[in-house]
Design an enzyme around this catalytic site. Sequence first.
Site, short mmCIF file in Angstrom:
data_model
loop_
_atom_site.label_atom_id
_atom_site.label_comp_id
_atom_site.label_asym_id
_atom_site.label_seq_id
_atom_site.Cartn_x
_atom_site.Cartn_y
_atom_site.Cartn_z
N HIS A 115 8.70 -25.20 13.04
CA HIS A 115 7.56 -25.62 13.78
C HIS A 115 6.31 -25.56 12.86
CE1 HIS A 115 9.59 -26.69 17.28
NE2 HIS A 115 10.21 -25.64 17.10
N LYS A 156 9.54 9.28 -2.42
CA LYS A 156 10.41 9.59 -3.37
C LYS A 156 9.70 10.59 -4.32
CE LYS A 156 13.32 7.79 -7.12
NZ LYS A 156 13.75 6.42 -7.83
N GLU A 211 -1.19 5.97 -0.89
CA GLU A 211 -1.23 5.45 0.46
C GLU A 211 -0.33 6.47 1.34
OE1 GLU A 211 -0.33 3.64 -2.13
OE2 GLU A 211 -0.82 1.58 -2.11
N GLY A 258 13.49 2.79 -5.39
CA GLY A 258 12.67 2.79 -4.08
C GLY A 258 13.43 1.62 -3.11
N ARG A 259 13.57 0.50 -3.84
CA ARG A 259 13.98 -0.68 -2.88
C ARG A 259 15.46 -0.69 -2.76
NH1 ARG A 259 11.93 -1.75 -7.91
NH2 ARG A 259 13.17 -2.73 -9.75
N LYS A 271 -2.63 0.41 -9.60
CA LYS A 271 -2.77 1.75 -9.13
C LYS A 271 -3.47 2.69 -10.12
CE LYS A 271 2.20 2.64 -7.83
NZ LYS A 271 3.19 3.33 -7.79
N GLU A 291 10.31 -7.62 -7.24
CA GLU A 291 10.31 -6.33 -7.85
C GLU A 291 11.19 -6.13 -8.86
OE1 GLU A 291 7.44 -2.70 -6.66
OE2 GLU A 291 9.54 -2.67 -6.07
C1 G6Q Z 1 10.67 0.48 -5.32
C2 G6Q Z 1 9.37 0.95 -5.69
C3 G6Q Z 1 8.22 0.82 -4.59
C4 G6Q Z 1 8.23 2.56 -4.23
C5 G6Q Z 1 6.65 2.82 -3.49
C6 G6Q Z 1 7.02 4.03 -2.87
O1 G6Q Z 1 11.69 0.01 -5.83
O2 G6Q Z 1 9.56 1.85 -6.78
O3 G6Q Z 1 8.00 0.15 -3.84
O4 G6Q Z 1 9.31 2.54 -3.41
O5 G6Q Z 1 5.94 2.89 -4.48
O6 G6Q Z 1 7.17 4.98 -3.86
P1 G6Q Z 1 7.37 6.68 -3.20
O7 G6Q Z 1 8.70 6.61 -2.35
O8 G6Q Z 1 7.49 7.31 -4.42
O9 G6Q Z 1 6.24 7.07 -2.31
#
Ligand code: G6Q
Length: 548
Positions: free
Chosen positions: A390, A212, A218, A273-274, A510, A359
């Site tokens: 199990h 996003k 990462e 994001g989620r 972070k 989250e």
């Molecule tokens: C989700 C969070 C988080 C996000 C990641 C990736 O709700 O905001 O998990 O999706 O940190 O972020 P980017 O899509 O900006 O790389």
Amino acid sequence: MTERSSRPPLTSSPAWQALQAHYEGVKDAQLKQLFATDQERGETFTAEGAGLFLDYSKNRITAETVRLLVALARERGLEERRAAMFAGEKINTTERRSVLHVALRAPRRASIESDGVNVVPAVHEVLDRMADFSNNVRGGKWKGHTGKRIKNVINIGIGGSYLGPEMAYEALRDFSRRSMTFRFVANVDGSAFAEATHDLDPARTLFIISSKTFTTLETMANAATARQWIVDGLKSEEAVAKHFVAVSTNAEGVAKFGIHPDNMFGFWDWVGGRYSMDSAIGLSTMIAVGPPNFRKMLAGFHEMDRHFRTAPLEHNLPVLMGLLTVWYNNFFGAQTVGIMPYADNLKRFPAYLQQLQMESNGKHVNLEGHTVDYQTGPIVWGEPGTDGQHSFYQLIHQGTKLIPCDMIGFCQPLSAYRHQHDLLMANLFAQAEALAFGKSAEQLTEEGSAPFQTPFRVCEGNRPTNLILAEKLTPQALGALVALYEHDVFTQGVVWDIDSFDQWGVELGKALAVRIIPELESASEPALKHDSSTNALIRRYRNLRGGS
Ligand code: G6Q
């Protein structure tokens, strides 16, 4: 409508107090008795919507509990908050954003506004572009730099830009293009990238950089490695154009990376994001299962949105599930919720829900920024059945902790092995039955249990479960299931008066990592100003890290 400001704090509100008093009366109730005194219980404590059936009869509740929980939801303004979300109001108050994942699956003719603009046409424009691109890749029209067709798709992204795509791919494998390979790289650990690419031909590999912000450490690190892998493998900088596409809201960052704007698929700040697996973040899903199946998944989401928006709270699946979580979390003091999908293809579903739930609702202050005096989001965990039976089910059956579980099953198999599907489902029903009703010392004795073993074999029962049943794990059913949990999480967040759509807690670590990176890599000994533990760990790492 009760305005937020005029509402009493949660724990002193009339509905909460009523529930507290009611809890004292029913906390010791046994499911065995509740079923014995109401022969219809297994039929009446059920609800249906968007193709999903919920049996919530094996919960430690009475009809009065449901009435009081629904009254609590009303008192806390669930209906108003739900309307506000669908109307595009900025209910993500700490980030001043609308929360409109429901617009991502709205039909073309719908109108949903954010800041006075109907966002639905833009959603469909992106979906159409995604569909064209997916068809081109699947059909071989989109070729790599050397003219070979694409066979491998790797999604690079993390968190919300990873868990949904991976979970959906696993869930819908049976609907996917089997001649293609789909992989997902999230971890900054170079092993993840190395493993995902070790057996692939760069000439046939397409990377989707899903981010996003297009700034996430990462993802940017893995994207840079991927870029180098392609350039080295195909011996050309120009190859980037044919082997990378991006999903992002950051057009500038994408262009800087070298991806042409035509190959960028956008989304918007009102998609968290989620909550984004049904946006362009789902591009890998669409390439895997094809645009028509992706649209069926969106239709499933939408059907559940409609159910959530229109069904009476008493018969509303996400509302009931959210309220039951509140019931166990806040009144019984349950710390966790177990998610047990009896579908191997849903093996990543518990991890997906972990992010969605934890989250969203792992918050310690309310919407006014005041520390809450009650528990918020539970710990979510789980594994597919029957595997978990199990290993850790022992603790659920006989341990000292109360672990309400959601068990998810499908009436029809995806594989040709119908008998094995019956075995799978028999286990699901048996576990829910065993957890609820257990086995007493008397029963064991009657069955001839050796007296010295009897106490160890007793299963007290009274362990609650929700049982979610659908016809088949189709794209449509998956969409409905994910939306069910999205709105379940929403319901809990409204009751707890928290912002379920921010995630400030992930920022601190972070920022600290960014500070530590040069301290690990600098040629000269850095002046460390952390605590004594962190300083010593960094020194030890520097001594042992090897390499240059
Ligand atoms: C989700 C969070 C988080 C996000 C990641 C990736 O709700 O905001 O998990 O999706 O940190 O972020 P980017 O899509 O900006 O790389």
